[in-house]
Design an enzyme around this catalytic site. Sequence first.
Site, PDB file in Angstrom:
ATOM      1  N   SER A  33      95.066 -20.559 -19.842  1.00  0.00           N
ATOM      2  CA  SER A  33      93.640 -20.721 -19.573  1.00  0.00           C
ATOM      3  C   SER A  33      93.305 -22.206 -19.512  1.00  0.00           C
ATOM      4  O   SER A  33      94.197 -23.040 -19.291  1.00  0.00           O
ATOM      5  CB  SER A  33      92.819 -19.994 -20.639  1.00  0.00           C
ATOM      6  OG  SER A  33      91.479 -19.900 -20.255  1.00  0.00           O
ATOM      7  N   ASN A  34      92.053 -22.563 -19.684  1.00  0.00           N
ATOM      8  CA  ASN A  34      91.604 -23.962 -19.647  1.00  0.00           C
ATOM      9  C   ASN A  34      90.354 -24.080 -20.506  1.00  0.00           C
ATOM     10  O   ASN A  34      89.797 -23.064 -20.937  1.00  0.00           O
ATOM     11  CB  ASN A  34      91.358 -24.382 -18.187  1.00  0.00           C
ATOM     12  CG  ASN A  34      90.264 -23.555 -17.563  1.00  0.00           C
ATOM     13  OD1 ASN A  34      89.106 -23.648 -17.932  1.00  0.00           O
ATOM     14  ND2 ASN A  34      90.643 -22.680 -16.634  1.00  0.00           N
ATOM     15  N   PRO A  35      89.898 -25.306 -20.794  1.00  0.00           N
ATOM     16  CA  PRO A  35      88.804 -25.467 -21.779  1.00  0.00           C
ATOM     17  C   PRO A  35      87.384 -25.237 -21.249  1.00  0.00           C
ATOM     18  O   PRO A  35      86.429 -25.584 -21.932  1.00  0.00           O
ATOM     19  CB  PRO A  35      88.952 -26.935 -22.226  1.00  0.00           C
ATOM     20  CG  PRO A  35      90.051 -27.526 -21.434  1.00  0.00           C
ATOM     21  CD  PRO A  35      90.424 -26.600 -20.348  1.00  0.00           C
ATOM     22  N   SER A  36      87.221 -24.628 -20.083  1.00  0.00           N
ATOM     23  CA  SER A  36      85.865 -24.412 -19.565  1.00  0.00           C
ATOM     24  C   SER A  36      85.023 -23.598 -20.552  1.00  0.00           C
ATOM     25  O   SER A  36      85.493 -22.621 -21.127  1.00  0.00           O
ATOM     26  CB  SER A  36      85.926 -23.662 -18.230  1.00  0.00           C
ATOM     27  OG  SER A  36      84.637 -23.241 -17.863  1.00  0.00           O
ATOM     28  N   ALA A 100      86.119 -22.082 -13.699  1.00  0.00           N
ATOM     29  CA  ALA A 100      87.405 -22.778 -13.711  1.00  0.00           C
ATOM     30  C   ALA A 100      88.486 -21.702 -13.689  1.00  0.00           C
ATOM     31  O   ALA A 100      88.980 -21.267 -14.729  1.00  0.00           O
ATOM     32  CB  ALA A 100      87.516 -23.651 -14.948  1.00  0.00           C
TER      33      ALA A 100
END
Length: 226
Positions: A33-36, A100
């Site tokens: 995943s990502n920090p969005s 994102a």
Amino acid sequence: VEARLGGGPLTGRTVLVTAGPTREYLDPVRFISNPSTGKMGLALAHEARALGAKVTVVLGPVGAVDRTGLEVVDVVSAEDMAREVLSRVESADAFIATAAVSDWRPETRAPQKVKKGEGPENLKLVRTPDVLLEASRKVAGRAKRPVLVGFAAETERVVEHAREKLERKGLDAIVANDVTAEGAGFGTDTNRVTVISRSGPDRVLEGSKRAVAGDILSLLLVSPRG
Ligand code: CTP
Ligand code: CA
């Protein structure tokens, strides 16, 4: 923008927004995943609602957020997000893609937790669907198609990269975000963006995410020629 009872400039219009990250699971307990945090997308959604629009947010996994007045469709993966967007984009007046979306997912998902002794040494990744590109292709050529707005999170040659995405994805406008800049990008409450549209000069907008959201909407949806 204050909530207006019974009629703002977007009354009668439907706005579809994607927001937040996606999660691409490799087993039941692990994901890419990502920090969005979804803040920018939700700010746009609440502003559009305050301007009178009917707003649907297709939202990836974020913590507790204010859902007041919004129709929220919760999704996990890029594939889920694509399905929920593609079933709604034709009836929208605008589609704003702030999510994102993870560009890759593990090729396979183990049905049980992988034990550390049995873990793969290398993870094979495959591409996920491009939600915005697929939505754009679905409505291309229609007499009445939604206004398509993308976001581009970049770390270098920001405007150049964003303009390339505007062309490649057939968008009306793209909001370019230098995620390395002070007070911009993932998780912050403020933002500094450049709005690049097909018609009209580039515009730099700066301030709280809510203020920037209001400015983006007035530029692109309320008075597109203003
Ligand atoms: N986007 C999307 N689905 C994807 C990837 C991106 O809908 N699988 C959307 C984003 O929500 C954003 C726009 O496309 O509005 C641009 O996303 P970005 O990650 O900046 O561009 P990519 O096309 O994925 O290119 P890259 O990550 O290689 O820069
Ligand atoms: Ca990407």
